[in-house]
Scaffold this active site. Structure first.
Site, PDB file in Angstrom:
ATOM      1  N   ASN A   7       0.859  -1.187   0.000  1.00 37.69           N
ATOM      2  CA  ASN A   7       0.000   0.000   0.000  1.00 37.69           C
ATOM      3  C   ASN A   7       0.898   1.241   0.000  1.00 37.69           C
ATOM      4  OD1 ASN A   7      -1.628   2.239   0.867  1.00 37.69           O
ATOM      5  ND2 ASN A   7      -3.148   0.801   1.632  1.00 37.69           N
ATOM      6  N   HIS A  43      -5.603   3.502  -1.585  1.00 38.96           N
ATOM      7  CA  HIS A  43      -6.882   3.762  -0.917  1.00 38.96           C
ATOM      8  C   HIS A  43      -7.198   5.246  -1.070  1.00 38.96           C
ATOM      9  CE1 HIS A  43      -9.599   2.846   2.789  1.00 38.96           C
ATOM     10  NE2 HIS A  43     -10.087   3.849   2.094  1.00 38.96           N
ATOM     11  N   ARG A  45      -9.176   8.557  -0.854  1.00 41.71           N
ATOM     12  CA  ARG A  45     -10.290   9.074  -0.060  1.00 41.71           C
ATOM     13  C   ARG A  45     -10.815  10.352  -0.718  1.00 41.71           C
ATOM     14  NH1 ARG A  45      -7.292   6.290   3.990  1.00 41.71           N
ATOM     15  NH2 ARG A  45      -8.678   5.056   5.318  1.00 41.71           N
ATOM     16  N   GLU A  70      -8.838   0.189  -2.888  1.00 41.97           N
ATOM     17  CA  GLU A  70      -9.750   0.001  -1.771  1.00 41.97           C
ATOM     18  C   GLU A  70     -10.372   1.328  -1.367  1.00 41.97           C
ATOM     19  OE1 GLU A  70      -7.198  -1.888   1.107  1.00 41.97           O
ATOM     20  OE2 GLU A  70      -6.568   0.027   1.957  1.00 41.97           O
ATOM     21  N   HIS A 190      -4.117  -4.411   7.771  1.00 38.49           N
ATOM     22  CA  HIS A 190      -4.169  -3.338   8.757  1.00 38.49           C
ATOM     23  C   HIS A 190      -3.272  -3.678   9.949  1.00 38.49           C
ATOM     24  CE1 HIS A 190      -6.021   0.588   9.592  1.00 38.49           C
ATOM     25  NE2 HIS A 190      -5.634   0.317  10.824  1.00 38.49           N
ATOM     26  N   ASP A 191      -2.185  -2.934  10.059  1.00 32.45           N
ATOM     27  CA  ASP A 191      -1.219  -3.030  11.156  1.00 32.45           C
ATOM     28  C   ASP A 191      -0.436  -4.338  11.173  1.00 32.45           C
ATOM     29  OD1 ASP A 191      -1.818  -0.491  11.919  1.00 32.45           O
ATOM     30  OD2 ASP A 191      -2.838  -1.012  13.772  1.00 32.45           O
TER      31      ASP A 191
END
Length: 237
Positions: A7, A43, A45, A70, A190-191
């Site tokens: 990402n 991603h 936004r 995403e 995520h993380d």
């Protein structure tokens, strides 16, 4: 084999902090693939505080691995994805002012909406994944919505890893088993980091893809992008 999708949002965050085009998002995506990444994730936004819609358009012809976009399927996002036609779209229930993703979809409550969105993307030939919490019921309902995959929201695993990794991974194994049972592909993100990735993969080796951004970019500040990607790939062996 579990694929590593890098990402690159944080690269765009750094670029946007000063204006101009340094660091170059397109160059970093190219280098990540060159160094072994099997996918690139973005991603975008609505406020474009990191990846911009134009970045997504510019990246599409350059990416030679799998391109994963995403985001929350608001009208502008849906239009962008249908214009670009990536290999995969991941549906994430982000609010417009949300700092980062912090929960998955309630695929039961939002079944009608998600079913319509999945149908729209699948008719365009785009593999569709739904971001969910590690709950077998949410996974089962994602299948009913017409998704091809689910992506498990792994922040609870990451935050609980140091204290008790066995307890932290348990709900993810249950959700992953449900995905296998109902015939869904399985992603995670995520993380995830070098601290916790290997154990996650060891316990859920049928994971198709992990999407990692923040930790990779942080590690690259110290080790360089080439060495960092190498270590993440090793963690997936």
């Amino acid at each position: 084999m579990t694929k590593l999708s890098v990402n690159i949002n944080k690269v765009a965050t750094l670029r946007n902090a000063r204006g101009g085009n340094n660091p170059n998002v397109l160059a970093v995506a190219h280098d990540a693939e060159l160094f072994g990444a099997q996918g690139i994730t973005v991603h975008p936004r609505p406020d474009e505080r990191h990846i911009r819609y134009q970045d997504v358009r510019d990246l599409k012809p350059l990416i030679t691995t799998e391109f994963n976009i995403e985001g929350n399927p608001i009208d502008s996002f849906v239009a962008l994805v249908l214009e670009v036609v990536p290999k995969q779209v991941t549906l994430v229930p982000d609010g417009h002012d949300q700092l980062t993703s912090n929960h998955g979809w309630d695929t039961i409550e939002n079944k009608t909406f998600l079913t319509d969105i999945c149908k729209t993307f699948k008719e365009a030939g785009i593999r569709t994944s739904i971001f969910v919490d590690p709950d077998p019921k949410m996974v089962e309902s994602a299948k009913a919505c017409g998704a091809d995959r689910v992506e498990l929201y792994t922040e609870p695993y990451a935050s609980g890893y140091a204290a008790n990794r066995e307890a932290a991974i348990a709900p993810f194994i249950a959700a992953a088993e449900e995905a296998k049972k109902v015939g869904l592909g399985l992603n995670a993100g995520h993380d995830l980091s070098l601290e916790n990735l290997h154990y996650y993969h060891q316990m859920i080796p049928w994971t198709d893809e992990v999407s990692i951004g923040h930790a990779i970019i942080c590690d690259a500040l110290y080790m360089g992008l080439r060495e960092t990607i190498k270590k993440y790939l090793q963690a997936l062996l």
